[in-house]
Design an enzyme around this catalytic site. Structure first.
Site, mmCIF file in Angstrom:
data_model
loop_
_atom_site.group_PDB
_atom_site.id
_atom_site.type_symbol
_atom_site.label_atom_id
_atom_site.label_comp_id
_atom_site.label_asym_id
_atom_site.label_seq_id
_atom_site.Cartn_x
_atom_site.Cartn_y
_atom_site.Cartn_z
ATOM 1 N N ASN A 151 0.800 -1.235 0.000
ATOM 2 C CA ASN A 151 0.000 0.000 0.000
ATOM 3 C C ASN A 151 0.828 1.278 0.000
ATOM 4 O O ASN A 151 0.345 2.317 -0.415
ATOM 5 C CB ASN A 151 -1.039 -0.015 1.132
ATOM 6 C CG ASN A 151 -0.416 -0.004 2.501
ATOM 7 O OD1 ASN A 151 0.738 -0.375 2.675
ATOM 8 N ND2 ASN A 151 -1.174 0.409 3.489
ATOM 9 N N LYS A 174 12.141 -8.312 0.616
ATOM 10 C CA LYS A 174 11.094 -9.141 -0.008
ATOM 11 C C LYS A 174 9.828 -8.276 -0.073
ATOM 12 O O LYS A 174 9.106 -8.138 0.907
ATOM 13 C CB LYS A 174 10.863 -10.395 0.848
ATOM 14 C CG LYS A 174 10.309 -11.588 0.122
ATOM 15 C CD LYS A 174 8.982 -11.394 -0.555
ATOM 16 C CE LYS A 174 7.800 -11.399 0.397
ATOM 17 N NZ LYS A 174 6.503 -11.119 -0.306
ATOM 18 N N SER A 227 -0.134 -7.384 7.767
ATOM 19 C CA SER A 227 -1.334 -7.649 8.572
ATOM 20 C C SER A 227 -0.978 -8.203 9.950
ATOM 21 O O SER A 227 0.094 -8.788 10.151
ATOM 22 C CB SER A 227 -2.217 -8.653 7.826
ATOM 23 O OG SER A 227 -1.485 -9.835 7.613
ATOM 24 N N VAL A 230 -0.251 -12.144 9.988
ATOM 25 C CA VAL A 230 1.088 -12.556 9.532
ATOM 26 C C VAL A 230 2.141 -12.064 10.523
ATOM 27 O O VAL A 230 3.084 -12.791 10.867
ATOM 28 C CB VAL A 230 1.359 -12.015 8.102
ATOM 29 C CG1 VAL A 230 2.793 -12.314 7.686
ATOM 30 C CG2 VAL A 230 0.389 -12.633 7.104
ATOM 31 N N GLY A 231 1.979 -10.845 11.017
ATOM 32 C CA GLY A 231 2.945 -10.301 11.979
ATOM 33 C C GLY A 231 3.047 -11.166 13.225
ATOM 34 O O GLY A 231 4.139 -11.411 13.743
ATOM 35 N N GLU A 248 5.108 -3.713 12.202
ATOM 36 C CA GLU A 248 4.107 -2.657 12.005
ATOM 37 C C GLU A 248 2.902 -3.326 11.357
ATOM 38 O O GLU A 248 3.009 -3.833 10.231
ATOM 39 C CB GLU A 248 4.630 -1.568 11.060
ATOM 40 C CG GLU A 248 5.717 -0.705 11.637
ATOM 41 C CD GLU A 248 5.246 0.157 12.793
ATOM 42 O OE1 GLU A 248 4.027 0.389 12.920
ATOM 43 O OE2 GLU A 248 6.103 0.582 13.570
ATOM 44 N N CYS A 282 -2.738 2.112 6.260
ATOM 45 C CA CYS A 282 -2.768 1.576 7.622
ATOM 46 C C CYS A 282 -3.347 2.610 8.570
ATOM 47 O O CYS A 282 -3.896 2.283 9.609
ATOM 48 C CB CYS A 282 -1.375 1.181 8.066
ATOM 49 S SG CYS A 282 -0.175 2.468 7.781
ATOM 50 N N GLU A 383 -10.257 -4.746 10.848
ATOM 51 C CA GLU A 383 -9.722 -3.943 9.745
ATOM 52 C C GLU A 383 -10.321 -4.439 8.431
ATOM 53 O O GLU A 383 -10.098 -5.575 8.034
ATOM 54 C CB GLU A 383 -8.195 -4.066 9.708
ATOM 55 C CG GLU A 383 -7.557 -3.122 8.715
ATOM 56 C CD GLU A 383 -6.044 -3.259 8.641
ATOM 57 O OE1 GLU A 383 -5.537 -4.398 8.543
ATOM 58 O OE2 GLU A 383 -5.351 -2.226 8.672
ATOM 59 N N GLU A 462 9.144 3.171 13.374
ATOM 60 C CA GLU A 462 9.839 3.553 12.151
ATOM 61 C C GLU A 462 10.097 5.060 12.248
ATOM 62 O O GLU A 462 9.515 5.764 13.050
ATOM 63 C CB GLU A 462 8.954 3.340 10.918
ATOM 64 C CG GLU A 462 8.249 2.008 10.852
ATOM 65 C CD GLU A 462 8.831 1.075 9.811
ATOM 66 O OE1 GLU A 462 10.048 1.140 9.539
ATOM 67 O OE2 GLU A 462 8.061 0.264 9.288
HETATM 68 P P1 NAD Z 1 0.235 -9.125 4.404
HETATM 69 O O1 NAD Z 1 0.432 -9.376 5.857
HETATM 70 O O2 NAD Z 1 -0.641 -10.032 3.650
HETATM 71 O O3 NAD Z 1 1.653 -9.166 3.635
HETATM 72 C C1 NAD Z 1 2.725 -8.302 3.968
HETATM 73 C C2 NAD Z 1 4.020 -8.909 3.454
HETATM 74 O O4 NAD Z 1 4.300 -10.101 4.175
HETATM 75 C C3 NAD Z 1 3.992 -9.318 1.985
HETATM 76 O O5 NAD Z 1 5.245 -9.059 1.403
HETATM 77 C C4 NAD Z 1 3.714 -10.816 2.064
HETATM 78 O O6 NAD Z 1 4.135 -11.534 0.926
HETATM 79 C C5 NAD Z 1 4.517 -11.196 3.279
HETATM 80 N N1 NAD Z 1 4.075 -12.414 3.989
HETATM 81 C C6 NAD Z 1 2.826 -12.948 4.026
HETATM 82 N N2 NAD Z 1 2.814 -14.070 4.788
HETATM 83 C C7 NAD Z 1 4.082 -14.221 5.268
HETATM 84 C C8 NAD Z 1 4.703 -15.147 6.161
HETATM 85 N N3 NAD Z 1 4.019 -16.163 6.705
HETATM 86 N N4 NAD Z 1 6.003 -14.982 6.459
HETATM 87 C C9 NAD Z 1 6.695 -13.949 5.946
HETATM 88 N N5 NAD Z 1 6.180 -13.036 5.087
HETATM 89 C C10 NAD Z 1 4.881 -13.163 4.766
HETATM 90 O O7 NAD Z 1 -0.244 -7.600 4.273
HETATM 91 P P2 NAD Z 1 -0.617 -6.764 2.975
HETATM 92 O O8 NAD Z 1 -1.943 -7.170 2.466
HETATM 93 O O9 NAD Z 1 0.518 -6.740 2.034
HETATM 94 O O10 NAD Z 1 -0.720 -5.287 3.605
HETATM 95 C C11 NAD Z 1 -1.867 -4.791 4.236
HETATM 96 C C12 NAD Z 1 -1.683 -4.788 5.741
HETATM 97 O O11 NAD Z 1 -0.522 -4.023 6.087
HETATM 98 C C13 NAD Z 1 -2.830 -4.115 6.473
HETATM 99 O O12 NAD Z 1 -3.161 -4.866 7.615
HETATM 100 C C14 NAD Z 1 -2.250 -2.765 6.867
HETATM 101 O O13 NAD Z 1 -2.866 -2.156 7.986
HETATM 102 C C15 NAD Z 1 -0.836 -3.125 7.149
HETATM 103 N N6 NAD Z 1 0.042 -1.957 7.090
HETATM 104 C C16 NAD Z 1 0.528 -1.469 8.274
HETATM 105 C C17 NAD Z 1 1.331 -0.337 8.280
HETATM 106 C C18 NAD Z 1 1.890 0.221 9.559
HETATM 107 O O14 NAD Z 1 2.820 1.015 9.500
HETATM 108 N N7 NAD Z 1 1.370 -0.152 10.717
HETATM 109 C C19 NAD Z 1 1.640 0.278 7.073
HETATM 110 C C20 NAD Z 1 1.114 -0.245 5.883
HETATM 111 C C21 NAD Z 1 0.323 -1.378 5.914
#
Ligand code: NAD
Length: 495
Positions: A151, A174, A227, A230-231, A248, A282, A383, A462
């Site tokens: 995003n 990545k 997300s 995943v985090g 994050e 986010c 969310e 950050e």
């Molecule tokens: P996502 O969690 O699906 O993916 C994020 C990244 O993680 C991608 O590169 C993905 O390929 C990788 N990933 C997915 N599963 C993984 C695993 N098991 N191990 C390691 N890497 C993995 O999120 P998204 O759809 O790309 O982004 C949207 C989310 O990001 C929303 O929840 C949004 O709120 C959050 N976001 C947070 C901030 C912040 O600063 N807090 C900023 C931007 C986006």
């Protein structure tokens, strides 16, 4: 013609050993924009090896010299800003004006961090013993894995990679499979700016590639934005394996509108915060907590402004709101329409996929306002990550703050009031990482820390000076020039 991008490992652009490729489509039009590797564990291992080999020399390059490379990269990003911005719009859909903001944030961060190469202060303290000197210096973690969402495909990688590199780490990046072009553009610029081979490596791929990178034993730190689900998974792995970790994650941000607010100003902030980037920031405001007396007027105005927003391709100057990122995102937003209605919320505007007028091939959803929302409903807690916001009414400031804080996330909040005492009270009591007074929930600047409390983060930040703390650790150094054994805490005048 769709472009083909390759991984960047040890200073070479190279295809995947896995032999597998992925494609990305333009979410506004459905056409394929590029293909890129679906990297496997072997590709990840190659990238990590390159980063490990480069670490021993990069960490000893003086920080001001490391920073000069970043400064050159910032200059190049600025020169190519328009091209980078158009690629952002084409691959993830946000309107061009916002894409320029995304790129500018990356540029700002890169300049800011380049300045840190000549600061990066430690501490000196007096010693309790004579002829002894105490100081602390920063040291890098080693190999940083930077895993990013789509995003903010330029800004977020810059938030991570620039402080990681200036503090002497090497990195494997990545990016999201939904924003490969921006990742390529950024790495290409850093290469041209003179980053030595192996210092930054790029492996494209999906979630499995990310997981392989996290689990690579030589990776010392994982910096993840994405997300909550995943985090959490990454956090559990890093906890078990004692890896440094920066998370994050998601948000359920709110704008509080009190009855003394400048309603016109609050509406401007609400429209921008709820529907900018199609609600996929986010920091997007997906809850409006409005004091009862002004709720009807606020709701009417927000609904009429939401209805008037023009959907379309983000490259068109007339477009206010672009598509959501892909088909699953569209389906998720659609699901929440049913969830909200089943819980008793009313759809005051929007509520379905937008079609016709050239929108049929893209993933467009009508800007949506839910009313009759209660704080514990799922639409007020989870969310949704689309152009959807709720109106929740409150009786007073205390209740507004309770509702604001009563979610699992803690990224941003805003309050509109003309009363300075209420503004300060709210600022103290709101428990998110970022608070805006008389402004929407978006618009962070790179010189202050950025990050969230509770489920949004893990305590790191950050941006700002705080970014240096995330990407380095302290080493405390004691220099004894007394020529004899001196014992702290034991050699005391009182014996
Ligand atoms: P996502 O969690 O699906 O993916 C994020 C990244 O993680 C991608 O590169 C993905 O390929 C990788 N990933 C997915 N599963 C993984 C695993 N098991 N191990 C390691 N890497 C993995 O999120 P998204 O759809 O790309 O982004 C949207 C989310 O990001 C929303 O929840 C949004 O709120 C959050 N976001 C947070 C901030 C912040 O600063 N807090 C900023 C931007 C986006």
């Amino acid at each position: 013609m769709p472009q083909t991008y390759q991984n960047y490992i040890n200073g070479r652009w190279t295809g995947p050993r896995s032999g597998a490729w992925l494609e990305r489509e333009n979410p506004a039009a459905g056409d394929i924009t590029c293909s890129f590797p679906d990297s496997g564990p072997d590709d990840v291992a190659d990238a990590v090896k390159a980063a490990a080999d480069a670490y021993d020399s990069w960490r000893f390059v003086p920080a001001p010299r490391r920073a000069e490379v970043l400064f050159r990269a910032a200059e190049m990003m600025l020169a190519r800003k328009e091209e980078l911005s158009r690629d952002v719009t084409v691959e993830m859909g946000k309107v061009l004006k916002e894409a320029r903001g995304d790129v500018q944030e990356g540029i700002d961060m890169t300049y800011y961090v380049a300045g840190e190469g000549r600061r990066m202060w430690g501490q000196t303290t007096p010693s309790e013993l004579p002829n002894k000197f105490n100081m602390s210096v920063r040291q890098p973690h080693g190999i940083v894995a930077a895993i990013t969402p789509w995003n903010f495909p330029v800004a977020i990688p810059c938030w991570k990679l620039m402080p990681a590199l200036v503090t002497g780490n090497t990195a494997v990046f990545k990016p999201s499979p939904h924003s490969p072009m921006s990742a390529y553009n950024l790495v290409r610029i850093l290469e041209e700016a003179g980053l030595p081979p192996g210092v930054l490596n790029l492996v494209f791929g999906g979630d499995k590639t990310g997981a392989a990178l996290v689990e690579e034993p030589r990776v010392s730190m994982v910096s993840f934005t994405g997300s909550l689900e995943v985090g959490r998974e990454i956090g559990a792995y890093c906890g078990r394996n004692n890896k440094r970790l920066h998370l994050e994650m998601g948000g359920k941000n709110a704008i509080i509108v009190l009855d003394d607010a400048d309603i016109a100003l609050a509406i401007e902030g609400a429209v921008w915060s709820a529907f900018g980037t199609s609600g996929q920031r986010c920091t997007a405001a997906s809850r409006m907590i409005v004091q009862e007396r002004v709720a009807p007027a606020f709701t009417d105005q927000l609904v009429s402004r939401a209805r008037a927003l023009r959907l379309g391709d983000g490259l068109e100057a007339t477009t206010d709101v672009g598509p959501v990122v892909n088909q699953p995102a569209l389906e998720k937003v659609q699901r929440y329409m049913d969830i909200g209605r089943d819980e008793g919320a009313a759809v005051a505007c929007g509520g379905s996929r937008a079609t016709g007028d050239g929108l049929d091939r893209g993933y467009f959803f009508q800007p949506t306002v839910f009313t009759d929302v209660r704080p514990r409903m799922r639409v007020a807690q989870e969310e949704i990550f689309g152009p959807v916001t709720d109106i929740i009414t409150c009786s007073d400031l205390e209740q507004a703050v309770d509702i604001n804080n009563g979610v699992q996330y803690g990224l941003t909040s805003a309050i509109y009031t003309r009363d300075i005492s209420r503004a300060f009270k709210a600022m103290e009591r709101i428990s998110t990482g970022i608070v805006y007074i008389n402004a929407g929930t978006i618009g962070a600047e790179v010189q202050l820390p950025f990050g969230g409390t509770r489920g949004t983060g893990n305590g790191h930040r950050e941006a700002g000076q705080a970014a240096l703390d995330s990407y380095s650790e302290w080493k405390s150094v004691y220099i004894d020039y007394s020529g004899r054994l001196q014992k702290a805490q034991i050699d005391r005048p009182d014996g």
